[in-house]
Design a protein around this motif. Structure first.
Motif, PDB file in Angstrom:
ATOM      1  N   VAL A 185      10.880  -3.166 -18.494  1.00 25.26           N
ATOM      2  CA  VAL A 185       9.329  -1.901 -18.532  1.00 25.26           C
ATOM      3  C   VAL A 185       8.729  -1.972 -17.153  1.00 25.26           C
ATOM      4  N   LEU A 186       8.477  -3.115 -16.551  1.00 23.59           N
ATOM      5  CA  LEU A 186       7.453  -2.761 -15.649  1.00 23.59           C
ATOM      6  C   LEU A 186       8.973  -1.989 -14.334  1.00 23.59           C
ATOM      7  N   CYS A 187      10.121  -2.692 -13.827  1.00 25.37           N
ATOM      8  CA  CYS A 187      10.937  -1.574 -12.815  1.00 25.37           C
ATOM      9  C   CYS A 187      11.080  -0.257 -13.187  1.00 25.37           C
ATOM     10  N   ALA A 188      11.094  -0.027 -14.974  1.00 27.51           N
ATOM     11  CA  ALA A 188      10.955   1.882 -14.878  1.00 27.51           C
ATOM     12  C   ALA A 188       9.912   2.733 -14.844  1.00 27.51           C
ATOM     13  N   ALA A 193       9.778   5.214 -12.314  1.00 26.88           N
ATOM     14  CA  ALA A 193       8.966   6.160 -12.595  1.00 26.88           C
ATOM     15  C   ALA A 193       7.837   6.631 -12.045  1.00 26.88           C
ATOM     16  N   ALA A 194       7.092   6.061 -11.644  1.00 27.09           N
ATOM     17  CA  ALA A 194       5.707   6.239 -10.229  1.00 27.09           C
ATOM     18  C   ALA A 194       5.936   6.734  -8.730  1.00 27.09           C
ATOM     19  N   VAL A 195       7.098   6.218  -9.045  1.00 27.05           N
ATOM     20  CA  VAL A 195       7.405   6.335  -7.439  1.00 27.05           C
ATOM     21  C   VAL A 195       7.550   7.773  -7.231  1.00 27.05           C
ATOM     22  N   VAL A 196       8.941   8.714  -8.217  1.00 23.40           N
ATOM     23  CA  VAL A 196       9.630   9.403  -8.164  1.00 23.40           C
ATOM     24  C   VAL A 196       8.823  10.808  -8.534  1.00 23.40           C
ATOM     25  N   THR A 200       0.934  -2.148  -5.049  1.00 29.28           N
ATOM     26  CA  THR A 200       0.219  -0.822  -6.175  1.00 29.28           C
ATOM     27  C   THR A 200      -0.559  -0.223  -4.718  1.00 29.28           C
ATOM     28  N   VAL A 201      -1.981  -2.049  -4.253  1.00 29.43           N
ATOM     29  CA  VAL A 201      -2.848  -1.416  -3.427  1.00 29.43           C
ATOM     30  C   VAL A 201      -1.627  -0.823  -2.328  1.00 29.43           C
ATOM     31  N   ASP A 202      -0.504  -1.619  -1.741  1.00 31.33           N
ATOM     32  CA  ASP A 202       0.336  -0.661  -0.408  1.00 31.33           C
ATOM     33  C   ASP A 202       0.884   0.795  -0.586  1.00 31.33           C
ATOM     34  N   ALA A 246       5.273  15.325  -6.485  1.00 28.90           N
ATOM     35  CA  ALA A 246       3.942  16.411  -6.762  1.00 28.90           C
ATOM     36  C   ALA A 246       3.735  16.523  -5.358  1.00 28.90           C
ATOM     37  N   ALA A 247       4.631  15.693  -4.228  1.00 22.41           N
ATOM     38  CA  ALA A 247       3.816  15.503  -2.563  1.00 22.41           C
ATOM     39  C   ALA A 247       4.091  16.895  -1.685  1.00 22.41           C
ATOM     40  N   GLU A 248       3.550  17.467  -1.081  1.00 19.79           N
ATOM     41  CA  GLU A 248       3.631  18.578  -0.289  1.00 19.79           C
ATOM     42  C   GLU A 248       3.932  18.926   0.795  1.00 19.79           C
ATOM     43  N   GLN A 249       5.378  19.700   0.257  1.00 22.04           N
ATOM     44  CA  GLN A 249       6.369  19.196   2.225  1.00 22.04           C
ATOM     45  C   GLN A 249       7.132  19.849   1.114  1.00 22.04           C
TER      46      GLN A 249
END
Length: 402
Positions: free
Chosen positions: A114-117, A121-124, A78-80, A129-132
């Motif tokens: 659950v954690l992997c899901a 989802a967070a990565v996707v 998460t920090v990384d 949401a990134a402006e590219q």
């Protein structure tokens, strides 16, 4: 010199962690570790080394304490991702996912899914949401990233866990079968010992008891000496013949049927030694018993029961008349041996295990029948009921047994 005692699994985890750290360090030195262009990379000079080191430290716990390893690497990841995304931490997190799926408890594996899901989802979402300019390509690469570093090790660890569980079940099943086989082998040996004890009792103890009874009669009445000697010889010859048959069976599994004497057709040879000692024996036998022949199992069983009953009668009620009734009632052969009761001698024989009635009962049960023996109405009666419809000898009536 000193050394830290480690188990083999712990040494394997140390080697694997060292390998992952070396790969991460190589990627950092080569400039391929940091995922640039995603979120912030202002900590690119020193933070990747910190996250790599801390993640590797948690990786040492991958097998002994998978829950702690998963929690630690998740926090480091998460920090990384927020501060300085790197490839090395993702690779270590991928190995922790595999280790938890393979070695963790069922409860921990459920939390892992659950954690992997959530992470996937967070990565996707972050990539979307990134402006590219080429946003769909970034999302596609992110999905491949998630599949390669999360779901692939998760699926592989789950498959390996299932395989190990199935192998353990098979080993347990094999141990159970081996235990059952040992028990069956012990039971077979015990049953064979009991069978040999019954046969030896019939052939040796029974015949010797008969000889002892007749010898006692000859001592009491010298006029019977010649008849008793002839009877003793007959009994001895029959005992030797039975012993030879038993030895042949134990040696090579074959028996010379021409020497077989265990049949009701030879009942006269059981009765002659008894009458020779001065005891009256009355035999009542219906013609159906001898013609057609009885099933072998029933015939042999009835012969042994009759022999044991006669020996017991002459031993415990010497000189008392004996009556024998052999008849067919429906589909059963009924054998009844009766002799009057007498008062026990003043000097009784030493107590011993009464195997005669036990052996007769066991033989009747093996043939599928029943046996009752005991005093009543001033006489001791042995009643054996043996079914003619034995296994391998089906009959439609009492006169159709082979």
């Amino acid at each position: 010199m000193w050394s830290v005692p480690l188990r083999r699994t712990q040494l394997d985890d140390v080697r694997l962690t060292a390998l992952f750290f070396a790969v991460g360090a190589a990627l950092q030195i080569a400039g391929l570790n940091q995922v640039s262009g995603l979120l912030s990379d202002r900590f690119g000079s020193w933070l990747p080394w910190v996250t790599l080191t801390v993640a590797a430290a948690f990786q040492l716990l991958r097998r002994d304490r998978p829950a702690a390893a998963l929690a630690g690497t998740t926090a480091v990841l998460t920090v990384d991702v927020v501060l300085c995304p790197t490839v090395a931490v993702w690779i270590i997190f991928s190995d922790i996912v595999y280790a938890v799926a393979c070695y963790g408890s069922q409860r921990l594996v459920g939390r892992l899914y659950v954690l992997c899901a959530i992470v996937s989802a967070a990565v996707v979402v972050l990539l979307a949401a990134a402006e590219q300019p080429t946003q769909w390509r970034t999302v596609f690469v992110g999905i491949l990233w998630v599949i390669a570093l999360i779901f692939s090790p998760l699926a592989y660890g789950h498959a390996l866990r299932e395989h190990r569980t199935a192998a353990e079940v098979q080993r347990q099943h094999a141990r159970t079968l081996a235990t059952l086989a040992d028990h069956e082998r012990v039971e077979a040996v015990e049953e064979e010992r009991r069978r040999l004890a019954r046969d030896l009792h019939d052939v040796i103890a029974g015949q010797l008891s008969s000889i002892a009874v007749q010898s006692a009669a000859a001592l009491d009445n010298p006029a019977l000496s010649d008849r008793v000697l002839g009877s003793v010889r007959t009994i001895s010859v029959e005992a030797l013949r039975e012993m030879r048959a038993m030895i042949d069976l134990l040696t090579d599994g074959t028996v010379d049927r021409s020497r077989a004497t265990s049949t009701l057709r030879r009942a006269d040879r059981l009765i002659e030694p008894v009458t020779g000692s001065g005891t009256d024996v009355e035999l009542r036998c219906t013609p159906e018993v001898l013609d057609p022949p009885l099933p072998p199992l029933v015939d042999i069983t009835a012969h042994h029961i009759l022999a044991e009953a006669l020996i017991n009668a002459t031993k415990h009620a010497p000189g008392q008349p004996i009556s024998i009734d052999i008849d067919i009632a429906g589909d059963d052969l009924v054998l009844v041996v009766t002799n009057p009761l007498t008062d026990p001698p003043a000097e009784a024989e030493p107590a011993h295990t009464a195997r005669g009635i036990t052996n007769m009962t066991t033989r009747a049960a093996v043939a599928g029948g029943t046996l009752a023996a005991g005093p009543g109405d001033g006489a001791f009666t042995v009643t054996a009921t043996l079914p003619l419809r034995t296994a391998g000898h089906p009959t439609d009536s009492a006169k159709e047994y082979p």
